[in-house]
Motif scaffolding. Structure first.
Motif, mmCIF file in Angstrom:
data_model
loop_
_atom_site.group_PDB
_atom_site.id
_atom_site.type_symbol
_atom_site.label_atom_id
_atom_site.label_comp_id
_atom_site.label_asym_id
_atom_site.label_seq_id
_atom_site.Cartn_x
_atom_site.Cartn_y
_atom_site.Cartn_z
ATOM 1 N N ASP A 54 0.825 -1.204 0.000
ATOM 2 C CA ASP A 54 0.000 0.000 0.000
ATOM 3 C C ASP A 54 0.862 1.259 0.000
ATOM 4 O O ASP A 54 1.924 1.309 0.600
ATOM 5 C CB ASP A 54 -0.900 0.017 1.231
ATOM 6 N N ALA A 55 0.342 2.290 -0.694
ATOM 7 C CA ALA A 55 0.946 3.619 -0.647
ATOM 8 C C ALA A 55 0.249 4.417 0.446
ATOM 9 O O ALA A 55 -0.880 4.096 0.854
ATOM 10 C CB ALA A 55 0.794 4.319 -1.987
ATOM 11 N N PRO A 56 0.902 5.458 0.955
ATOM 12 C CA PRO A 56 0.239 6.291 1.964
ATOM 13 C C PRO A 56 -1.101 6.799 1.445
ATOM 14 O O PRO A 56 -1.231 7.162 0.266
ATOM 15 C CB PRO A 56 1.235 7.431 2.180
ATOM 16 N N ALA A 57 -2.070 6.837 2.306
ATOM 17 C CA ALA A 57 -3.431 7.206 1.910
ATOM 18 C C ALA A 57 -3.474 8.583 1.243
ATOM 19 O O ALA A 57 -2.918 9.548 1.757
ATOM 20 C CB ALA A 57 -4.341 7.193 3.139
ATOM 21 N N GLY A 58 -4.136 8.665 0.100
ATOM 22 C CA GLY A 58 -4.359 9.929 -0.597
ATOM 23 C C GLY A 58 -3.203 10.415 -1.437
ATOM 24 O O GLY A 58 -3.357 11.345 -2.244
ATOM 25 N N THR A 59 -2.023 9.817 -1.266
ATOM 26 C CA THR A 59 -0.858 10.347 -1.979
ATOM 27 C C THR A 59 -0.917 10.070 -3.482
ATOM 28 O O THR A 59 -0.466 10.902 -4.276
ATOM 29 C CB THR A 59 0.446 9.767 -1.405
ATOM 30 N N ILE A 60 -1.426 8.929 -3.875
ATOM 31 C CA ILE A 60 -1.480 8.606 -5.308
ATOM 32 C C ILE A 60 -2.399 9.594 -6.029
ATOM 33 O O ILE A 60 -2.068 10.112 -7.104
ATOM 34 C CB ILE A 60 -1.955 7.166 -5.539
ATOM 35 N N VAL A 98 -4.376 24.759 -9.157
ATOM 36 C CA VAL A 98 -4.921 23.467 -8.737
ATOM 37 C C VAL A 98 -3.786 22.474 -8.527
ATOM 38 O O VAL A 98 -3.744 21.744 -7.526
ATOM 39 C CB VAL A 98 -5.925 22.936 -9.788
ATOM 40 N N ALA A 99 -2.834 22.475 -9.484
ATOM 41 C CA ALA A 99 -1.690 21.574 -9.367
ATOM 42 C C ALA A 99 -0.855 21.910 -8.136
ATOM 43 O O ALA A 99 -0.383 21.015 -7.427
ATOM 44 C CB ALA A 99 -0.836 21.656 -10.629
ATOM 45 N N ALA A 100 -0.676 23.206 -7.871
ATOM 46 C CA ALA A 100 0.102 23.620 -6.707
ATOM 47 C C ALA A 100 -0.588 23.196 -5.415
ATOM 48 O O ALA A 100 0.066 22.737 -4.466
ATOM 49 C CB ALA A 100 0.309 25.128 -6.727
ATOM 50 N N GLY A 101 -1.921 23.352 -5.381
ATOM 51 C CA GLY A 101 -2.659 22.926 -4.203
ATOM 52 C C GLY A 101 -2.519 21.431 -3.963
ATOM 53 O O GLY A 101 -2.317 20.982 -2.816
ATOM 54 N N ALA A 102 -2.602 20.661 -5.054
ATOM 55 C CA ALA A 102 -2.433 19.214 -4.924
ATOM 56 C C ALA A 102 -1.019 18.874 -4.477
ATOM 57 O O ALA A 102 -0.807 17.939 -3.685
ATOM 58 C CB ALA A 102 -2.749 18.541 -6.262
ATOM 59 N N GLY A 103 -0.031 19.655 -4.961
ATOM 60 C CA GLY A 103 1.352 19.408 -4.562
ATOM 61 C C GLY A 103 1.576 19.691 -3.086
ATOM 62 O O GLY A 103 2.303 18.955 -2.406
ATOM 63 N N ILE A 104 0.963 20.768 -2.601
ATOM 64 C CA ILE A 104 1.091 21.084 -1.170
ATOM 65 C C ILE A 104 0.430 20.004 -0.321
ATOM 66 O O ILE A 104 0.981 19.555 0.701
ATOM 67 C CB ILE A 104 0.472 22.461 -0.888
ATOM 68 N N LEU A 105 -0.778 19.575 -0.746
ATOM 69 C CA LEU A 105 -1.456 18.493 -0.026
ATOM 70 C C LEU A 105 -0.610 17.233 -0.036
ATOM 71 O O LEU A 105 -0.488 16.537 0.990
ATOM 72 C CB LEU A 105 -2.816 18.223 -0.675
ATOM 73 N N LEU A 106 0.000 16.949 -1.202
ATOM 74 C CA LEU A 106 0.857 15.767 -1.301
ATOM 75 C C LEU A 106 2.021 15.867 -0.321
ATOM 76 O O LEU A 106 2.367 14.883 0.355
ATOM 77 C CB LEU A 106 1.372 15.635 -2.732
ATOM 78 N N ALA A 107 2.624 17.055 -0.231
ATOM 79 C CA ALA A 107 3.746 17.235 0.689
ATOM 80 C C ALA A 107 3.323 16.982 2.131
ATOM 81 O O ALA A 107 4.048 16.345 2.910
ATOM 82 C CB ALA A 107 4.318 18.636 0.528
ATOM 83 N N VAL A 108 2.140 17.476 2.503
ATOM 84 C CA VAL A 108 1.633 17.259 3.863
ATOM 85 C C VAL A 108 1.416 15.776 4.122
ATOM 86 O O VAL A 108 1.803 15.234 5.181
ATOM 87 C CB VAL A 108 0.324 18.044 4.063
ATOM 88 N N LEU A 109 0.790 15.096 3.158
ATOM 89 C CA LEU A 109 0.530 13.661 3.315
ATOM 90 C C LEU A 109 1.825 12.863 3.394
ATOM 91 O O LEU A 109 1.922 11.875 4.145
ATOM 92 C CB LEU A 109 -0.323 13.161 2.142
ATOM 93 N N VAL A 110 2.834 13.293 2.617
ATOM 94 C CA VAL A 110 4.115 12.581 2.635
ATOM 95 C C VAL A 110 4.796 12.745 3.992
ATOM 96 O O VAL A 110 5.322 11.775 4.566
ATOM 97 C CB VAL A 110 5.026 13.106 1.501
ATOM 98 N N VAL A 111 4.798 13.952 4.533
ATOM 99 C CA VAL A 111 5.409 14.177 5.850
ATOM 100 C C VAL A 111 4.711 13.322 6.902
ATOM 101 O O VAL A 111 5.359 12.672 7.741
ATOM 102 C CB VAL A 111 5.343 15.671 6.215
ATOM 103 N N ARG A 112 3.384 13.322 6.847
ATOM 104 C CA ARG A 112 2.616 12.501 7.801
ATOM 105 C C ARG A 112 2.963 11.020 7.650
ATOM 106 O O ARG A 112 3.125 10.294 8.645
ATOM 107 C CB ARG A 112 1.133 12.719 7.567
ATOM 108 N N ALA A 113 3.089 10.578 6.383
ATOM 109 C CA ALA A 113 3.374 9.164 6.139
ATOM 110 C C ALA A 113 4.718 8.755 6.720
ATOM 111 O O ALA A 113 4.862 7.658 7.277
ATOM 112 C CB ALA A 113 3.339 8.886 4.634
ATOM 113 N N TRP A 114 5.722 9.624 6.593
ATOM 114 C CA TRP A 114 7.029 9.295 7.158
ATOM 115 C C TRP A 114 6.996 9.291 8.680
ATOM 116 O O TRP A 114 7.683 8.487 9.328
ATOM 117 C CB TRP A 114 8.077 10.286 6.669
#
Length: 659
Positions: free
Chosen positions: A556-562, A608-624
């Motif tokens: 599994d990948a971290p939730a929401g990151t894909i 929109v892409a930037a917003g998704a990128g910021i959300l991705l960064a938050v999810l990645v930090v949480r995942a680690w």
């Protein structure tokens, strides 16, 4: 006659020799190989033409070098080599009175003249002879001054002008003058009067009893001096934008600029959209110049010398120089109302594309010849006060020519004077002044045309204007005794001026095009390429994950990151692709100043892409932090987040993240 002309040139044209003729030009390889004479023998050495030959035209051309004394018969050891190209007429029975065209510009100007006259139908059944002015880039010696460069004084990334630049200019001019003197070059010998003698020798060498003369811009002084000092053999003369003796051009520069601006303003007022979007253009320009005189702004351009960042002080003189250049150029005049309107609204950045084009167009060579012609033939006879050129001319040290430079040329030779109403470099009033001394002179104003009407290249509107001017010139050349038919000028219409109806202002695309396409700057290109490749890789990874995940063949990948990674990567690719599509299908002049307003919704995509990128960064930090998902997936989405945010920062830095 064409074959006879080739034989005559081969037998009688003096040259420096085959090898120097080819190497001295220093130009790119030509499309066609052209045979040129290289010695006073019956043998013809093969050398390349000094400029690229238009496709399919090589068989019509004979290229050679005319060698003349630097200072007349008194000093036969010092010589000047003038490259020339003879363009055979397409007629099997060409006229015995060819058209000779002196070219005063650099190699690019000579190449443009060759392209123009290989396709010029208005010359009729005549051969055309292009010859470089002594001292220009293609002649040997050339009065080149690398010490001066493009005539710009740049200190610590700033363009220095006026009195502040005078010390550096004088020092550079002195250095060039001293070097040329050490090389045995007499800079005073490269005058307009000397070029008149060169043309006389050329006519004698080629054996013509008579010929016709065409000249544009600075070369019109050569043509008029020929009419004054060596009129024998001149059947007719065509002057395309006269800069005549007897007109104090240095004192009249501002008047010429304002006259051209008034013509543009009048044409803008006649177009409903331009009138509504840029009202009162004349008054707006006056306000802009007044404000710049009291409180000049600053804009950033790119140095044409080394491509470094260049800070330019936007005072009234700089604005006038840039707008005057744009009005004289038929491809750029369409943007002038838009730029004036934006300057009046406080958007100084709007002038940058025109300013950059003017800086890029400054010739890299020929500064020495300009100094000789200006210092010997204009500065001593001007009423203008406070000219920086006075100190520069003292450093250059050429003596003034005789007083004829301040006198109107008088002649009975049939002469056609073409004057573009937008020409700020050779005002129509100057053609009128020149015609006062010409008993058989006819001035034809070409509405909505700029400088070099018959030799320019540009838009379809410009082509219509040039076609009309060519029709007038062709009619005149066919029978100089009759006043040419200029009825076509009545149907000419102004170009469709650009306004905010076509442009949502931003210089971001202009700067990106210069860096990525024209200059191919490695760092911005590397960042862009890496970000786009990473975006493609992210989408491939997301697709594989979905396929493998559905079959339970991967962790599994971290939730929401894909999903976040896919939106960010897809948005970035979509934005880049749409911008490329717009660039390929939009008027380049529009893109120099901004985007078409109709495409504004696409500007939401990178947000929109930037917003998704910021959300991705938050999810990645949480995942680690919580160790969610497999380590491999966490590393993959981390790389995607870095690429997405890096691309967003790249867009922001380049001004491409905008609303």
């Amino acid at each position: 006659m064409a074959a006879l002309l080739r034989t005559t040139v081969a037998l009688t044209l003096l040259a420096l020799g085959g090898a120097p003729a080819a190497s001295a030009a220093g130009m790119p390889s030509t499309v066609d190989t052209v045979v040129a004479p290289a010695a006073v023998t019956e043998e013809i050495d093969e050398v390349r033409c000094p400029v690229p030959v238009p496709n399919g035209q090589g068989a019509r051309l004979t290229c050679g070098i005319l060698t003349v004394p630097e200072r007349g018969a008194g000093d036969p050891e010092n010589t000047v080599a003038l490259p020339l190209i003879v363009i055979d007429s397409l007629s099997e029975t060409p006229s015995d009175d060819p058209l000779v065209v002196p070219v005063t510009g650099d190699a690019d100007a000579f190449a443009q003249a060759l392209r123009t006259f290989t396709g010029a139908r208005w010359v009729g059944d005549r051969d055309v002879i292009l010859v470089a002015h002594r001292g220009t880039e293609l002649s040997r010696p050339a009065l080149d001054c690398p010490e001066i460069g493009r005539g710009l004084v740049i200190e610590e990334g700033r363009l220095v002008t006026g009195a502040a630049a005078q010390g550096a200019r004088v020092s550079d001019i002195t250095a060039c003058r001293d070097r040329l003197a050490e090389e045995g070059i007499d800079v005073a010998a490269y005058s307009t009067r000397a070029m008149v003698d060169d043309l006389g020798q050329l006519r004698t060498t080629l054996g013509y009893d008579r010929w016709n003369l065409y000249a544009s811009d600075e070369a019109t002084r050569v043509a008029l001096a020929t009419m004054r000092f060596a009129p024998a053999g001149l059947r007719s003369v065509v002057l395309d934008g006269a800069q005549p003796p007897g007109v104090d051009a240095l004192a009249e520069e501002q008047t010429a600029f304002l006259a051209a601006a008034a013509s543009v303003a009048e044409a803008c007022a006649a177009q409903s959209e331009c009138r509504e979007r840029a009202p009162g253009l004349d008054a707006a320009l006056g306000d802009v110049l007044a404000a710049a005189a009291s409180d000049p702004g600053t804009v950033t351009a790119v140095s044409p010398v080394d491509s470094a960042r260049l800070e330019v002080r936007l005072d009234a003189a700089e604005i006038a120089r840039t707008l005057g250049w744009a009005m004289a150029d038929a491809a750029s005049v369409r943007a002038v109302p838009f730029v004036i309107d934006q300057l009046a609204a406080g958007n100084a950045e709007a002038i940058v594309p025109l300013l950059q084009r003017r800086l890029d167009a400054l010739p890299a060579t020929g500064e020495g010849l300009d100094l000789t012609l200006t210092c010997a033939e204009q500065v001593p006879f001007t009423a203008a006060e406070g000219l920086d050129a006075v100190a520069e001319c003292e450093a250059w040290g050429v003596p003034p020519r005789d007083g004829s430079e301040a006198e109107r040329v008088t002649s009975g030779i049939p002469t056609l004077l073409l004057a573009g109403t937008y020409d700020a470099r050779a005002a129509p009033a100057w053609s009128d002044a020149a015609a006062e001394g010409l008993e058989r002179g006819t001035v034809v104003r070409i509405p909505h045309a700029g400088n070099g009407i018959l030799t320019g290249s540009g838009s379809s509107a410009e082509s219509l204007t040039r076609s009309c001017a060519a029709r007038v010139a062709g009619d005149f050349l066919q029978d100089p005794a009759e006043v040419p038919d200029a009825a076509c000028t009545e149907s000419l219409r102004p170009p469709a001026f650009l306004t905010t109806a076509q442009i949502d202002p931003t210089t971001a695309l202009f700067r990106a095009d210069r860096d990525l396409v024209q200059q191919r700057a490695p760092v911005p290109l590397a960042i862009l390429g890496a970000a786009l490749l990473a975006s493609v890789g992210t989408l491939v990874y997301a697709g594989l994950y979905l396929v493998r995940g559905a079959s339970r063949r991967s962790g599994d990948a971290p939730a929401g990151t894909i999903l976040a990674a896919s939106v960010a990567a897809g948005g970035n690719l979509l934005y880049a692709g749409i911008l490329a599509l717009i660039a390929a299908n939009t008027d380049p002049l529009v893109l120099a100043f901004g985007l078409p307003p109709a495409v504004w919704p696409i500007l939401l995509i990178p947000f929109v892409a930037a917003g998704a990128g910021i959300l991705l960064a938050v999810l990645v930090v949480r995942a680690w932090i919580v160790e969610e998902g497999t380590r491999a997936h966490r590393m993959a989405v981390t790389a995607s987040a870095v690429a997405s945010l890096g691309f967003t920062l790249w867009l922001l830095a380049r001004g491409l993240l905008m609303l």
